[in-house]
Enzyme design. Structure first.
Site, short mmCIF file in Angstrom:
data_model
loop_
_atom_site.label_atom_id
_atom_site.label_comp_id
_atom_site.label_asym_id
_atom_site.label_seq_id
_atom_site.Cartn_x
_atom_site.Cartn_y
_atom_site.Cartn_z
N SER A 1 -25.02 45.90 9.53
CA SER A 1 -24.66 47.29 9.22
C SER A 1 -23.76 47.38 8.00
O SER A 1 -23.87 48.32 7.21
CB SER A 1 -23.96 47.93 10.43
OG SER A 1 -24.87 48.09 11.49
N ALA B 1 -23.82 40.31 14.96
CA ALA B 1 -25.00 40.45 14.09
C ALA B 1 -25.15 41.89 13.60
O ALA B 1 -25.38 42.13 12.41
CB ALA B 1 -26.26 40.02 14.85
N GLU B 2 -25.00 42.84 14.51
CA GLU B 2 -25.16 44.24 14.10
C GLU B 2 -24.06 44.67 13.14
O GLU B 2 -24.30 45.42 12.20
CB GLU B 2 -25.20 45.18 15.31
CG GLU B 2 -25.48 46.61 14.89
CD GLU B 2 -26.18 47.45 15.92
OE1 GLU B 2 -26.42 48.63 15.61
OE2 GLU B 2 -26.50 46.95 17.01
N THR B 3 -22.86 44.17 13.34
CA THR B 3 -21.76 44.50 12.43
C THR B 3 -22.04 43.96 11.03
O THR B 3 -21.91 44.69 10.04
CB THR B 3 -20.43 43.94 12.97
OG1 THR B 3 -20.16 44.53 14.24
CG2 THR B 3 -19.29 44.22 12.01
#
Length: 138
Positions: free
Chosen positions: A64, A59-61
């Site tokens: 981002s 999710a963060e990848t």
């Protein structure tokens, strides 16, 4: 329309990172939306279920990368908040994350990230907020 040069540039930026170790691949990169996928195999907890931390990293990848597109070449995103709700487990195949812009401003950007399994069932819902900082030179 998918900008394949941008897709390859952003995928190359993942070289040597946690995202690469997890097997994360970018599928689509357009302003306001990024799709990425990750194999379940190798990203499980001891009971054979997809690790929640791996879902959070996916999710963060995705979020981002969406923030990177929005920020442009003169700014860089820095994640300031990530939350994730795990709805169901995955034990095989791939999980796919779609990051969709909720807010893309001058100083911050926020994304909703929906992760689904190969059957389209929601595995996780996350939200990422990034601060947009001036890129350092020199």
């Amino acid at each position: 329309m998918i900008d394949t040069d941008l897709l390859h540039t952003l995928q190359g930026a993942l070289h040597g990172t946690l995202a690469e170790r997890l097997g994360i691949e970018l599928v689509e990169t357009v302003p306001g939306r990024v799709v990425a996928r990750m194999p379940v195999a190798g990203n499980t907890q001891p009971f054979g279920l997809l690790h929640g931390g791996a879902s959070a990293a996916l999710a963060e990848t995705a979020g981002s990368m969406a923030a990177t597109i929005h920020a442009g070449p003169d700014r860089v995103p820095l994640g300031t908040e990530l939350n994730a709700t795990h709805h169901r487990s995955a034990t095989a195949g791939w999980v796919t994350a779609t990051a969709t812009a909720l807010h893309e401003g001058r100083r911050t950007a926020s994304y909703e990230i929906v992760i689904v399994d190969d059957d389209g069932r929601r595995v996780c819902t996350a939200r990422l907020t990034c601060m947009l900082l001036e890129a350092r030179t020199g």
